[in-house]
Structure formats: structure tokens, C-alpha cells
Design a protein around this motif. Sequence first.
Motif, PDB file in Angstrom:
ATOM      1  N   PHE A  81       0.844  -1.192   0.000  1.00 59.63           N
ATOM      2  CA  PHE A  81       0.000   0.000   0.000  1.00 59.63           C
ATOM      3  C   PHE A  81       0.878   1.239   0.000  1.00 59.63           C
ATOM      4  CE2 PHE A  81       0.559  -1.631   4.246  1.00 59.63           C
ATOM      5  CZ  PHE A  81       0.834  -0.532   5.045  1.00 59.63           C
ATOM      6  N   GLY A  82       0.276   2.367  -0.338  1.00 64.05           N
ATOM      7  CA  GLY A  82       0.995   3.634  -0.408  1.00 64.05           C
ATOM      8  C   GLY A  82       0.436   4.618   0.593  1.00 64.05           C
ATOM      9  N   ILE A  83       1.334   5.392   1.202  1.00 60.77           N
ATOM     10  CA  ILE A  83       0.946   6.364   2.214  1.00 60.77           C
ATOM     11  C   ILE A  83       1.417   7.742   1.783  1.00 60.77           C
ATOM     12  CG2 ILE A  83       1.204   7.079   4.621  1.00 60.77           C
ATOM     13  CD1 ILE A  83       1.794   4.132   5.288  1.00 60.77           C
ATOM     14  N   GLU A  84       0.496   8.694   1.764  1.00 62.72           N
ATOM     15  CA  GLU A  84       0.851  10.093   1.535  1.00 62.72           C
ATOM     16  C   GLU A  84       1.091  10.713   2.898  1.00 62.72           C
ATOM     17  OE1 GLU A  84      -0.934  14.243  -0.303  1.00 62.72           O
ATOM     18  OE2 GLU A  84      -2.167  12.439  -0.321  1.00 62.72           O
ATOM     19  N   LEU A  85       2.297  11.227   3.119  1.00 62.82           N
ATOM     20  CA  LEU A  85       2.666  11.783   4.414  1.00 62.82           C
ATOM     21  C   LEU A  85       2.303  13.257   4.501  1.00 62.82           C
ATOM     22  CD1 LEU A  85       6.129  10.046   4.704  1.00 62.82           C
ATOM     23  CD2 LEU A  85       4.023   9.402   5.873  1.00 62.82           C
ATOM     24  N   SER A  86       2.086  13.727   5.733  1.00 64.72           N
ATOM     25  CA  SER A  86       1.713  15.122   5.937  1.00 64.72           C
ATOM     26  C   SER A  86       2.916  16.053   5.841  1.00 64.72           C
ATOM     27  CB  SER A  86       1.034  15.292   7.297  1.00 64.72           C
ATOM     28  OG  SER A  86       1.912  14.874   8.325  1.00 64.72           O
ATOM     29  N   GLY A  87       4.119  15.526   5.977  1.00 67.47           N
ATOM     30  CA  GLY A  87       5.327  16.335   5.896  1.00 67.47           C
ATOM     31  C   GLY A  87       6.367  15.655   5.033  1.00 67.47           C
ATOM     32  N   PRO A  88       7.463  16.357   4.719  1.00 67.90           N
ATOM     33  CA  PRO A  88       8.497  15.776   3.861  1.00 67.90           C
ATOM     34  C   PRO A  88       9.333  14.720   4.583  1.00 67.90           C
ATOM     35  CG  PRO A  88       9.149  17.957   4.572  1.00 67.90           C
ATOM     36  CD  PRO A  88       7.744  17.741   5.078  1.00 67.90           C
ATOM     37  N   VAL A  89       9.841  13.759   3.810  1.00 68.74           N
ATOM     38  CA  VAL A  89      10.716  12.707   4.317  1.00 68.74           C
ATOM     39  C   VAL A  89      12.156  13.136   4.085  1.00 68.74           C
ATOM     40  CG1 VAL A  89      11.439  10.316   4.015  1.00 68.74           C
ATOM     41  CG2 VAL A  89       9.034  10.906   3.807  1.00 68.74           C
ATOM     42  N   ASP A  90      12.984  13.034   5.117  1.00 63.01           N
ATOM     43  CA  ASP A  90      14.399  13.357   4.984  1.00 63.01           C
ATOM     44  C   ASP A  90      15.160  12.057   4.715  1.00 63.01           C
ATOM     45  OD1 ASP A  90      16.907  14.461   4.989  1.00 63.01           O
ATOM     46  OD2 ASP A  90      16.893  15.003   7.119  1.00 63.01           O
ATOM     47  N   ALA A  91      15.328  11.722   3.435  1.00 58.27           N
ATOM     48  CA  ALA A  91      15.972  10.463   3.047  1.00 58.27           C
ATOM     49  C   ALA A  91      17.423  10.413   3.490  1.00 58.27           C
ATOM     50  CB  ALA A  91      15.870  10.270   1.537  1.00 58.27           C
ATOM     51  N   LYS A  92      18.105  11.541   3.492  1.00 59.30           N
ATOM     52  CA  LYS A  92      19.521  11.565   3.907  1.00 59.30           C
ATOM     53  C   LYS A  92      19.663  11.236   5.387  1.00 59.30           C
ATOM     54  CE  LYS A  92      21.039  14.692   0.305  1.00 59.30           C
ATOM     55  NZ  LYS A  92      21.641  15.968  -0.030  1.00 59.30           N
ATOM     56  N   SER A  93      18.752  11.730   6.209  1.00 62.54           N
ATOM     57  CA  SER A  93      18.791  11.431   7.640  1.00 62.54           C
ATOM     58  C   SER A  93      18.543   9.942   7.888  1.00 62.54           C
ATOM     59  CB  SER A  93      17.743  12.264   8.373  1.00 62.54           C
ATOM     60  OG  SER A  93      17.634  11.865   9.708  1.00 62.54           O
ATOM     61  N   ILE A  94      17.623   9.363   7.155  1.00 57.02           N
ATOM     62  CA  ILE A  94      17.342   7.931   7.284  1.00 57.02           C
ATOM     63  C   ILE A  94      18.568   7.122   6.876  1.00 57.02           C
ATOM     64  CG2 ILE A  94      15.925   6.034   6.383  1.00 57.02           C
ATOM     65  CD1 ILE A  94      13.655   8.111   6.098  1.00 57.02           C
ATOM     66  N   ALA A  95      19.196   7.500   5.768  1.00 58.54           N
ATOM     67  CA  ALA A  95      20.392   6.792   5.295  1.00 58.54           C
ATOM     68  C   ALA A  95      21.527   6.890   6.306  1.00 58.54           C
ATOM     69  CB  ALA A  95      20.827   7.346   3.949  1.00 58.54           C
ATOM     70  N   ARG A  96      21.716   8.080   6.905  1.00 61.21           N
ATOM     71  CA  ARG A  96      22.775   8.243   7.920  1.00 61.21           C
ATOM     72  C   ARG A  96      22.516   7.364   9.133  1.00 61.21           C
ATOM     73  NH1 ARG A  96      22.455  13.743   6.514  1.00 61.21           N
ATOM     74  NH2 ARG A  96      21.026  14.113   8.240  1.00 61.21           N
TER      75      ARG A  96
END
Length: 134
Positions: free
Chosen positions: A84-99
Motif C-alpha cells: 500500500f501507499g501512504i501520503e505523508l503530511s510532511g516531507p521525508v528526509d531520506a539523507k537522515s534515514i540513510a545516515r
Amino acid sequence: MSFIDRELVSRSLLREDRRARLVRATLRLSNGTTIPVVVRNLSERGIGVTCKTTSPPQGEVVHVTLPGSSEMQGVVRWSGKGGFGIELSGPVDAKSIARTIQSEITRFHETTDWQVSTLHRVTAPRSNGPRRRV
């Protein structure tokens, strides 16, 4: 003839770029149930998710906790057999997740003292009777 001028509306405006990732996350449903999920792809404002349980229905408000980020609210926009797909209310920080994931991997390698050698062999004891293959 379409009423949309395809030259003015490019694909990038219709759909955000997605990055393929395999990240474990936690999903909290509106009834308070918490389930582990795997994020298969993410964009700036949404994620594609799979789980072992039944997917939440379209339109349900959920809360997602990704590694290295706080809990985010989102709405299930589509639900299918594969996830399933989720539309988030705010932006995702992909760099923070990767770190965060990279630091967990580094910490794991520093604390693990396992040594694997190609010389390890498993031998079965010999017996005088007939051998059966299982």
C-alpha cells in the motif's frame, strides 16, 4: 484530443521521484495497533509499504516511524495485493534515514567479533549400518 496540454504538464509534475529502499519501519493504525512494515520506496511526501498482515483500508489515517526521524502522520492512498501507499503530511528526509541506517551498520560491525572461515567443515559420524539420505 485531450483537454490537458501534455507539453505543459510533464511527468515530474504529476509524480515525485521515488527512491527504491528497503527500510524497516513501524506503522501505528488509527485503532492503536502497531505493526512492523518494510518501506520499499520513498519520495519526498510519500512511501510505498509492504507488511505481513492485512493492509489498512484506503483513506485510513496512520502514523509512521522511520529510522532517524520522528513519527509522521499520513493517509493510506492506495492498497493492493502487494502492499500500500501512504501520503505523508510532511516531507521525508531520506539523507537522515540513510545516515541512521549507516551508523547502525557501523556500530554492528564494531561490536560483532564473529569470524567465519572457509575451512570450517561439517562432518557426519560414520556408522556401520546403511546410510539413508534425508
